[in-house]
Scaffold this active site. Structure first.
Site, PDB file in Angstrom:
ATOM      1  N   HIS A  61      28.977  16.311 -29.954  1.00 48.37           N
ATOM      2  CA  HIS A  61      27.585  16.009 -29.617  1.00 48.37           C
ATOM      3  C   HIS A  61      26.890  15.187 -30.696  1.00 48.37           C
ATOM      4  CE1 HIS A  61      23.604  17.851 -27.910  1.00 48.37           C
ATOM      5  NE2 HIS A  61      23.417  16.620 -28.338  1.00 48.37           N
ATOM      6  N   ASN A  95      22.382   9.065 -23.623  1.00 42.33           N
ATOM      7  CA  ASN A  95      20.967   8.670 -23.538  1.00 42.33           C
ATOM      8  C   ASN A  95      20.659   7.416 -24.351  1.00 42.33           C
ATOM      9  OD1 ASN A  95      21.232  10.134 -25.958  1.00 42.33           O
ATOM     10  ND2 ASN A  95      19.190  11.041 -25.825  1.00 42.33           N
ATOM     11  N   ASP A 154      22.437  15.107 -21.614  1.00 39.35           N
ATOM     12  CA  ASP A 154      21.764  15.613 -22.825  1.00 39.35           C
ATOM     13  C   ASP A 154      20.574  14.742 -23.223  1.00 39.35           C
ATOM     14  OD1 ASP A 154      21.783  17.470 -25.222  1.00 39.35           O
ATOM     15  OD2 ASP A 154      21.751  15.502 -26.159  1.00 39.35           O
ATOM     16  N   HIS A 181      22.021  20.446 -21.687  1.00 36.88           N
ATOM     17  CA  HIS A 181      20.933  20.352 -22.669  1.00 36.88           C
ATOM     18  C   HIS A 181      20.059  21.621 -22.679  1.00 36.88           C
ATOM     19  CE1 HIS A 181      17.546  18.325 -24.720  1.00 36.88           C
ATOM     20  NE2 HIS A 181      16.784  18.881 -23.801  1.00 36.88           N
ATOM     21  N   ASP A 274      24.684  17.199 -33.301  1.00 41.64           N
ATOM     22  CA  ASP A 274      23.455  16.694 -32.686  1.00 41.64           C
ATOM     23  C   ASP A 274      22.790  15.649 -33.591  1.00 41.64           C
ATOM     24  OD1 ASP A 274      21.576  16.207 -30.800  1.00 41.64           O
ATOM     25  OD2 ASP A 274      20.649  18.183 -30.835  1.00 41.64           O
ATOM     26  N   HIS A 278      16.449   8.583 -35.868  1.00 34.32           N
ATOM     27  CA  HIS A 278      15.204   7.948 -35.420  1.00 34.32           C
ATOM     28  C   HIS A 278      14.612   7.182 -36.592  1.00 34.32           C
ATOM     29  CE1 HIS A 278      14.864  10.013 -31.563  1.00 34.32           C
ATOM     30  NE2 HIS A 278      15.057  11.168 -32.163  1.00 34.32           N
ATOM     31  N   GLY A 289      14.462  15.128 -33.425  1.00 35.52           N
ATOM     32  CA  GLY A 289      15.847  14.932 -33.837  1.00 35.52           C
ATOM     33  C   GLY A 289      16.022  14.848 -35.339  1.00 35.52           C
TER      34      GLY A 289
HETATM   35  O1  DOR Z   1      16.243  16.680 -31.044  1.00 35.13           O
HETATM   36  C1  DOR Z   1      16.866  16.118 -30.162  1.00 35.13           C
HETATM   37  N1  DOR Z   1      17.035  14.783 -30.147  1.00 35.13           N
HETATM   38  N2  DOR Z   1      17.380  16.837 -29.160  1.00 35.13           N
HETATM   39  C2  DOR Z   1      17.926  16.258 -28.067  1.00 35.13           C
HETATM   40  O2  DOR Z   1      18.390  16.970 -27.208  1.00 35.13           O
HETATM   41  C3  DOR Z   1      17.922  14.798 -27.926  1.00 35.13           C
HETATM   42  C4  DOR Z   1      17.920  14.162 -29.245  1.00 35.13           C
HETATM   43  C5  DOR Z   1      17.649  12.699 -29.183  1.00 35.13           C
HETATM   44  O3  DOR Z   1      18.250  11.995 -28.371  1.00 35.13           O
HETATM   45  O4  DOR Z   1      16.853  12.232 -30.011  1.00 35.13           O
END
Ligand code: DOR
Length: 396
Positions: A61, A95, A154, A181, A274, A278, A289
């Site tokens: 993930h 995504n 997700d 998710h 995960d 960003h 995230g």
């Molecule tokens: O914190 C998260 N960011 N959780 C998620 O399920 C998606 C992810 C993202 O794509 O930024």
């Protein structure tokens, strides 16, 4: 090319032993006992300095953001960060922009990632086209199952139970994994366990569990013999109660304690990352995230070591179990297995400095934290792709 790792402690999900490992043509040719005589010549020896050689980590993930969101990360920066983190295989969630929801896009992105010669990239496919929530938009599971073993929306919950039923039926028919998710977390997991009961052969993988109640539901489902696995994230086992934005959010100490115990007992199957990069600007606007590749092993080891978990169990969770779940013959240090290896110093203590990330983004609430456990070298398919701060992609 034959490479010999010597002066290492070998740790995988089956145990600990001192020894040597010879790799050749992308595979582990032979695992020698400590005093075993190496009978063939070799091109290069790596002196492990008494450190620990583990199977490369396998992440079910992560988010690589490419195509379409490359201001946050791209395949090149993301797969460099993965290699630095000791990951030899990573599953990139769907995504992106556009969403990875058809054979051509999934195959092309996966090929583009793997042409970089770094960590292997498995492109996850969406379950529905453009994450729609209707059964009219289910993806071409039959075609896609020839390209990827894992499917997930997700980042988005599957609200419509009929969509989940169709996905689970495709899983039972094709052997693929459906990763979910879950928002709201426990309620969605309980619903999907209910659906799974009626679809024998379907494989359900619960992403980033964060609550005791969710784990309790999963443990109960396993007792009933259902084919369900789950993963945790580095941040939910390392910390609780933080306000830093992430989905699912940081939970209470009681939830975190349950995750630590569940990892120790075997109730939790896998360690995911995960990895969710960003930009600073997007974080300020509230994007959820955490950027995890380069800290994941150390965060897991720091959190788990504090509650008495050994590296054997950690290796099961970071390599062996994800390999099994994805249907890969990988995740162990064993003759004829892929030469996907990571050399770690479990005792090295270092301070997180997100400015030093090779990821394109730097979003973490853990800057300046002291962690224990450092990735020194990563080998993918018999090639040393990362070595003490330097990268050497394979030519592919
Ligand atoms: O914190 C998260 N960011 N959780 C998620 O399920 C998606 C992810 C993202 O794509 O930024």
């Amino acid at each position: 090319m034959k490479i010999l790792f010597k002066n290492v402690t070998i740790v995988d999900g089956t145990g600990v032993r001192k020894g040597k490992v010879m790799t050749e043509d992308g595979k582990i040719r032979k695992v020698y006992k400590e005093r075993g005589r190496v009978q063939t010549g070799y091109d290069k020896a790596v002196d492990g300095g008494g450190k620990v050689l583990m199977p490369g980590f396998i992440d079910m993930h992560c988010h690589l953001r490419d195509p379409g969101l490359t201001q946050k990360e791209d395949l090149n920066t993301g797969l460099h960060a993965a290699a630095k983190g000791g990951f030899t295989t990573v599953c990139a969630m769907a995504n992106t922009k556009p969403v990875m929801d058809n054979v051509e896009a999934v195959a092309a992105n996966q090929n583009r990632g793997n042409a970089l010669g770094l960590s292997e990239m498995i492109q996850v496919s969406a379950v529905t086209e453009n994450f729609s929530d209707t059964v009219l938009d289910m993806v071409d599971f039959d075609g896609l199952s020839k390209v990827t073993p894992i499917f997930s929306n997700d980042g988005h919950n599957v609200d419509n139970p009929e969509v989940m039923v169709e996905a689970l039926k495709a899983s039972a028919r094709l052997g693929i994994v459906i990763a979910t998710h879950n928002e709201p977390e426990t309620e969605t997991v309980v619903r999907d366990i209910g659906l799974l009961k009626d679809i024998p052969g379907a494989k359900l993988h619960i992403c980033h569990i964060s609550k005791k109640a969710t784990l309790d539901a999963i443990v109960d489902a396993k007792k009933q013999g259902l084919d369900i696995t789950c993963e945790v994230t580095p941040h939910h086992v390392y910390a609780s109660g933080l306000g830093y934005r992430v989905h699912p959010p940081f939970r209470s100490w009681a939830d975190r304690k349950a995750l630590l115990e569940g990892a120790l007992s075997g109730a939790i199957d896998c360690c995911g990352t995960d990895h969710a990069p960003h930009t600073d600007e997007d974080k300020l606007k509230g994007s959820p995230g955490i950027n995890n590749f380069e800290t994941a092993f150390a965060m897991y080891h720091t959190a788990f070591d504090a509650v008495g978990m050994d590296l054997v169990r950690l290796s099961q969770m970071m390599s062996q179990t994800p390999a099994n779940r994805l249907g890969l013959k990988n995740g162990l240090i064993k003759d004829q297995y892929p030469a996907d290896l990571v050399l770690v110093d479990p005792d090295a203590e270092w301070q997180v400095d997100s400015r030093k990330f090779v990821s394109k983004s730097h979003n973490t609430p853990f800057d300046a934290k002291w962690l224990k456990g450092e990735v020194l070298l990563t080998m993918k398919g018999g090639h040393i792709i990362y070595d003490h701060g330097s990268f050497s992609p394979r030519s592919v």
